[in-house]
Structures are given as C-alpha cells and as structure tokens.
Design an enzyme around this catalytic site. Structure first.
Site, PDB file in Angstrom:
ATOM      1  N   ALA A 206      26.324   0.035 -36.744  1.00 24.77           N
ATOM      2  CA  ALA A 206      25.841   1.404 -36.896  1.00 24.77           C
ATOM      3  C   ALA A 206      25.965   2.143 -35.579  1.00 24.77           C
ATOM      4  CB  ALA A 206      24.388   1.391 -37.354  1.00 24.77           C
TER       5      ALA A 206
ATOM      6  N   CYS B 267      43.677   6.573 -35.217  1.00 23.15           N
ATOM      7  CA  CYS B 267      44.064   5.917 -36.475  1.00 23.15           C
ATOM      8  C   CYS B 267      43.123   6.202 -37.637  1.00 23.15           C
ATOM      9  CB  CYS B 267      44.173   4.409 -36.253  1.00 23.15           C
ATOM     10  SG  CYS B 267      45.550   3.920 -35.186  1.00 23.15           S
TER      11      CYS B 267
ATOM     12  N   LYS C 210      49.098   0.277 -44.661  1.00 21.87           N
ATOM     13  CA  LYS C 210      48.587   0.781 -43.385  1.00 21.87           C
ATOM     14  C   LYS C 210      47.381   1.687 -43.605  1.00 21.87           C
ATOM     15  CE  LYS C 210      48.924   3.073 -39.218  1.00 21.87           C
ATOM     16  NZ  LYS C 210      48.369   4.342 -38.748  1.00 21.87           N
TER      17      LYS C 210
ATOM     18  N   LYS D  81      42.778   9.944 -38.965  1.00 22.50           N
ATOM     19  CA  LYS D  81      44.069  10.405 -39.496  1.00 22.50           C
ATOM     20  C   LYS D  81      44.419   9.714 -40.803  1.00 22.50           C
ATOM     21  CE  LYS D  81      47.606   8.782 -37.305  1.00 22.50           C
ATOM     22  NZ  LYS D  81      48.045   7.784 -38.319  1.00 22.50           N
TER      23      LYS D  81
ATOM     24  N   ARG E 188      40.497  11.487 -28.684  1.00 23.21           N
ATOM     25  CA  ARG E 188      40.833  12.028 -29.992  1.00 23.21           C
ATOM     26  C   ARG E 188      39.743  11.726 -31.025  1.00 23.21           C
ATOM     27  NH1 ARG E 188      46.949   9.844 -30.359  1.00 23.21           N
ATOM     28  NH2 ARG E 188      45.955   8.170 -29.173  1.00 23.21           N
TER      29      ARG E 188
ATOM     30  N   LYS F 262      35.746   4.980 -28.074  1.00 26.92           N
ATOM     31  CA  LYS F 262      35.324   3.582 -28.012  1.00 26.92           C
ATOM     32  C   LYS F 262      35.494   3.108 -26.572  1.00 26.92           C
ATOM     33  CE  LYS F 262      39.742   1.329 -29.128  1.00 26.92           C
ATOM     34  NZ  LYS F 262      40.434   0.361 -30.017  1.00 26.92           N
TER      35      LYS F 262
END
Length: 244
Positions: free
Chosen positions: A67, A75, A19, A78, A143, A136
């Site tokens: 870019a 994810c 992961k 972290k 976050r 995004k």
C-alpha cells in the site's frame, strides 16, 4: 548466449497483449493493496498485516502487494491506459482496468486529504518537507510520479515545499521549478511543520529519527510508503500518519 527460460511462441497481436496484461496485472495488485489500505483505515485494521498474510498464499504472492500513494513510471500508467483504450475501441469490457486506474488516483488523493485535513485546509504559508520525488527508489524517473499531484496540491494551496531526492532533483526541477530543493533529508526537515515521505528510498529508512524530530518545527510525519513502524514513531514522540 542462450537464454535459459520458458518461451511462448506467438503472434504479434498476442505478444503485445501479453505485455499490456503483465503490467496491468502488477498495477492491479498495487491498486488492490491501496483499495484495501483505504478499507483498513475505515474499519481499524492494519493493511501491512493484511497484505503480509494475503501474500503468504502462493497463488497470490507478496510482490507488489504494498500500500502507498500509487504507481507511476513509464510502463504501468501507459499500459493500463492502452488496455482501456483498445478495449473501448473493440467494444469489450474495460471496467476492471478502469477501476485499477481510478484506484491509483484515489491512493494519492487519500494521502492529500489526510494532509489537508490535519491542517484544517489552511496550508497557506505552511512549510512542508518532502522526502522522495521519483516514482520509485533507485531511479531519477519522474514520469507519472505520485509526488507530482501531491506537491502541486500543496503549492496550489499556498504551502512552501522543500524537497530532497537522491537522484531525481534535476528532472524534478523541470517539472516543479517553484519549490525549494536541498542536499540532504535533514535540510528538508529543518523548520518544517510536517514531513512527507513520498518515495521509499533505503536512505530514508536509515535516518536518525531523533535528529529529524529535533529539526522539525512540529514532529508531524505523513508516511506515504509505510517505511517506519508506527509504534516506534509514536515512542519517539512523532505524530505519525501511515497508509492503511
């Protein structure tokens, strides 16, 4: 129901590392693209064409070779940090992973530097329009969003920020309560001395750019996600700063 696909039967330790490794590899591709963007700006190359050509190599692939101002979310940051921490704990080399994380920071710092340089480090009282807050498109997730340090720099230097995001406004208000929020991209552009693109929402790709230009106090656009074509923006009369 059965899941059609490949399975890897393994231990808990290996599953956890899989992961971390998967997300760190994707983060590495993003940081690679951003490192190349900074390199391309220095040597006069076009990072979009470079990444397009590199992505044609089937051993590499096109996904995540974009870019911009860096990755965020729940994810990638972290898991990269976790891999670095565990590597240090076990006294193994984490230099590559640390470089991925550092390059991610340099991506948004490079964007900040462009804006600051354009205004000769005199941002006090300057009205800046911001399009996109989430890390995004198609999410309200703030976050580790690259928009955060960028906007904090602007307001920390006295700029007046007006922002629009289709989904992330409620979450953004908890983190950035002192900026202004508006209901449309056009409201964000109105009377602004520059417009910053920080999230690549499809909505922004379909804007009436002539209307945007007329609303802006100055036709300045800093595109942190390369959603517009530089030649088109130039032909419309914008001073346009892309990434790479």
């Amino acid at each position: 129901k059965p899941i059609n696909g490949h399975f890897v039967i393994t231990t808990i330790e290996t599953a956890e590392v899989i992961k971390y490794a998967s997300n760190t590899m994707l983060a590495t591709k993003i940081s690679f693209a951003n490192a190349m963007a900074m390199f391309c700006e220095a040597v006069g190359a076009d990072v979009e064409q470079v990444m397009e050509a590199v992505g044609l190599d089937q051993r590499i692939g096109k996904q995540f070779l974009a870019a911009g101002i860096g990755y965020g979310g729940s994810c990638f940051p972290k898991d990269v940090k976790a891999l670095i921490a565990i590597a240090k704990q076990h006294k193994t080399n984490s230099a590559l992973f640390a470089a991925v994380e550092e390059t991610n920071k340099l991506a948004y710092l490079n964007f900040i530097k462009k804006v600051d340089k354009f205004f000769d480090s005199k941002l006090k009282g300057v009205k800046i329009g911001v399009l996109g807050l989430s890390f995004k498109p198609n999410t309200d997730d703030m976050r580790d969003a690259p928009s955060m340090p960028i906007i904090k720099f602007l307001i920390g230097n006295g700029a007046k920020v007006t922002a629009y995001d289709p989904k992330a406004e409620d979450n953004a208000k908890k983190l950035l309560p002192i900026i202004s929020y508006v209901n449309t991209p056009y409201d964000a552009a109105k009377d602004a001395e520059a417009l910053l693109i920080l999230t690549e929402w499809n909505e922004f790709k379909q804007l009436d750019l002539k209307k945007i230009k007329n609303l802006l106090k100055r036709p300045i656009v800093f595109d942190g996600r390369n959603i517009y074509e530089p030649e088109k923006m130039k032909s419309l009369g914008f001073t346009y700063f892309s990434t790479g």
